[in-house]
Design a protein around this motif. Sequence first.
Motif, mmCIF file in Angstrom:
data_model
loop_
_atom_site.group_PDB
_atom_site.id
_atom_site.type_symbol
_atom_site.label_atom_id
_atom_site.label_comp_id
_atom_site.label_asym_id
_atom_site.label_seq_id
_atom_site.Cartn_x
_atom_site.Cartn_y
_atom_site.Cartn_z
ATOM 1 N N HIS A 38 37.875 45.807 42.535
ATOM 2 C CA HIS A 38 37.218 44.494 42.531
ATOM 3 C C HIS A 38 38.248 43.383 42.355
ATOM 4 O O HIS A 38 38.181 42.345 43.030
ATOM 5 N N GLN A 39 39.198 43.614 41.440
ATOM 6 C CA GLN A 39 40.241 42.618 41.197
ATOM 7 C C GLN A 39 41.101 42.420 42.445
ATOM 8 O O GLN A 39 41.448 41.283 42.809
ATOM 9 N N ASN A 200 40.591 24.984 42.121
ATOM 10 C CA ASN A 200 39.972 25.437 40.869
ATOM 11 C C ASN A 200 39.248 26.770 41.088
ATOM 12 O O ASN A 200 38.439 26.908 41.997
ATOM 13 N N ILE A 201 39.544 27.749 40.222
ATOM 14 C CA ILE A 201 38.867 29.061 40.309
ATOM 15 C C ILE A 201 38.189 29.412 38.989
ATOM 16 O O ILE A 201 37.969 30.590 38.687
ATOM 17 N N GLU A 202 37.828 28.382 38.210
ATOM 18 C CA GLU A 202 37.246 28.635 36.897
ATOM 19 C C GLU A 202 35.931 29.422 36.997
ATOM 20 O O GLU A 202 35.690 30.353 36.228
ATOM 21 N N LYS A 203 35.079 29.034 37.954
ATOM 22 C CA LYS A 203 33.809 29.755 38.114
ATOM 23 C C LYS A 203 34.050 31.213 38.464
ATOM 24 O O LYS A 203 33.376 32.117 37.969
ATOM 25 N N MET A 204 35.033 31.428 39.322
ATOM 26 C CA MET A 204 35.352 32.799 39.715
ATOM 27 C C MET A 204 35.910 33.593 38.534
ATOM 28 O O MET A 204 35.604 34.786 38.365
ATOM 29 N N GLU A 205 36.716 32.956 37.703
ATOM 30 C CA GLU A 205 37.267 33.619 36.533
ATOM 31 C C GLU A 205 36.170 33.974 35.539
ATOM 32 O O GLU A 205 36.182 35.060 34.939
ATOM 33 N N ALA A 207 33.073 34.543 36.325
ATOM 34 C CA ALA A 207 32.347 35.658 36.946
ATOM 35 C C ALA A 207 33.103 36.968 36.752
ATOM 36 O O ALA A 207 32.501 38.027 36.541
ATOM 37 N N LEU A 208 34.435 36.884 36.797
ATOM 38 C CA LEU A 208 35.253 38.074 36.597
ATOM 39 C C LEU A 208 35.133 38.584 35.170
ATOM 40 O O LEU A 208 35.048 39.792 34.937
ATOM 41 N N VAL A 209 35.112 37.679 34.201
ATOM 42 C CA VAL A 209 34.937 38.077 32.793
ATOM 43 C C VAL A 209 33.583 38.740 32.602
ATOM 44 O O VAL A 209 33.455 39.766 31.927
ATOM 45 N N LEU A 213 32.630 42.578 31.387
ATOM 46 C CA LEU A 213 31.684 42.943 30.339
ATOM 47 C C LEU A 213 30.622 43.902 30.861
ATOM 48 O O LEU A 213 30.255 44.878 30.187
ATOM 49 N N LEU A 214 30.126 43.627 32.065
ATOM 50 C CA LEU A 214 29.104 44.505 32.653
ATOM 51 C C LEU A 214 29.677 45.895 32.925
ATOM 52 O O LEU A 214 29.011 46.913 32.682
ATOM 53 N N LEU A 215 30.917 45.933 33.426
ATOM 54 C CA LEU A 215 31.555 47.223 33.667
ATOM 55 C C LEU A 215 31.771 47.982 32.360
ATOM 56 O O LEU A 215 31.568 49.195 32.297
#
Length: 418
Positions: A38-39, A200-205, A207-209, A213-215
């Motif tokens: 995913h990363q 800016n990729i704050e929203k994406m970051e 979502a990645l966090v 957590l979900l994983l």
Amino acid sequence: MLPSKSDHRAHLKRFAVNISMVILLFISALFTGIYLNHQKALDQELKGRAQALFNSIIITRKWNALHGGVFVEKTPGMVSNPYLQSPDITASNGKTYTKKNPALMTREISEIADKEGAFQFHITSLRPLNPGNAPDTFERQALLSFAQGKSETILKEKNGNATYYRYMAPLFVEESCLSCHADQGYRIGDVRGGISIRFNIEKMERALVLNKLLLALLFTVTLASLLGIVFSLVGSLKKKLAAAEETIREMATTDELTKLKNRRFLLNRLAEEIERATRYRHPLSCIFFDADHFKEINDTYGHEAGDEVLKTISTTAQGQCRLTDILGRYGGEEFLMILPETEREQATALAERLRQAIEHQTSIADHPQIRITATFGVACYSPETTVPQPDRSVIINQADAAMLEAKKAGRNRVGIAP
């Protein structure tokens, strides 16, 4: 010799731990692979977006350069490019037009994109004509790496509460560039500078966090579920193995025909009882007996009838046993009964009751005409009078000899060892 229960528990525990470690490694590898994949996909998406923006800018600049720059009407407040020679021209209609070269056009498009909040890009060089094109730290390191042959540079950086994705690739000197930069000593093909992209990729970051957590939650639930299944299966296996072990132990100590204890068990138990009797100074008696005329029954009625006779004697003898008595089939038509803490007189009385019970037994399956009797021999070991402690074979031989004497005297009676 069968393994002990503690050995089985130790083996099952090691098995459970080993299979748990395998599951842990497998699940860890699986979810690590999912996360890394995913990363990687996310990084490729960000890189592709940055490369697309960079290529769009390059194409736009190339279009501008192919036309030698673009003249636009100079409106009030518009400042001409001070780094160009004679950037302004006056048309026949009296209007003034100013030249927008690729560098100026790039900067002005970047300002518009920045105001829109979409992205930012910056044209820069280690030797810029315009001080406004001076590189920042990231850009300077990228430009130095381009001089060493690197084709692109990527960085994620925090700025306040936001995270930005930065991408930079080199600009190479082309013939159209020399009109402005020939005086700086550049030659065609040299790295003149580069264009850095920033968005800016704050929203994406975030979502990645959240995805992490979900994983992690899914990993925990999956691991707990699989380990629960494993331990449930191990528990079930433990019960089945215990039952199987008990069955095997029972088979190893039980006579198949009569379901009484077998000779091996009787000999081991007799040795234990002799040692116990010696230690606590208690008497111990044995009754040795067998079926009378058993060979004639086999020869006359067949071995199946003989088997029924042995089973009938076994059932009858069990009915006369006390809870502490140990009864077993010694071999063939011979039986042995071990009587802990029993005097000679008590053992003789028990043997007589058993003799009478067998003599009066008439329920031989399918053979009501068969009448059975048995002859008995009684031997007693008393630590108070017998020294030293005898071997188990001594007591058995004494009881057997007493039985043989009773047979000589006419069978269907009880003989007593001296």
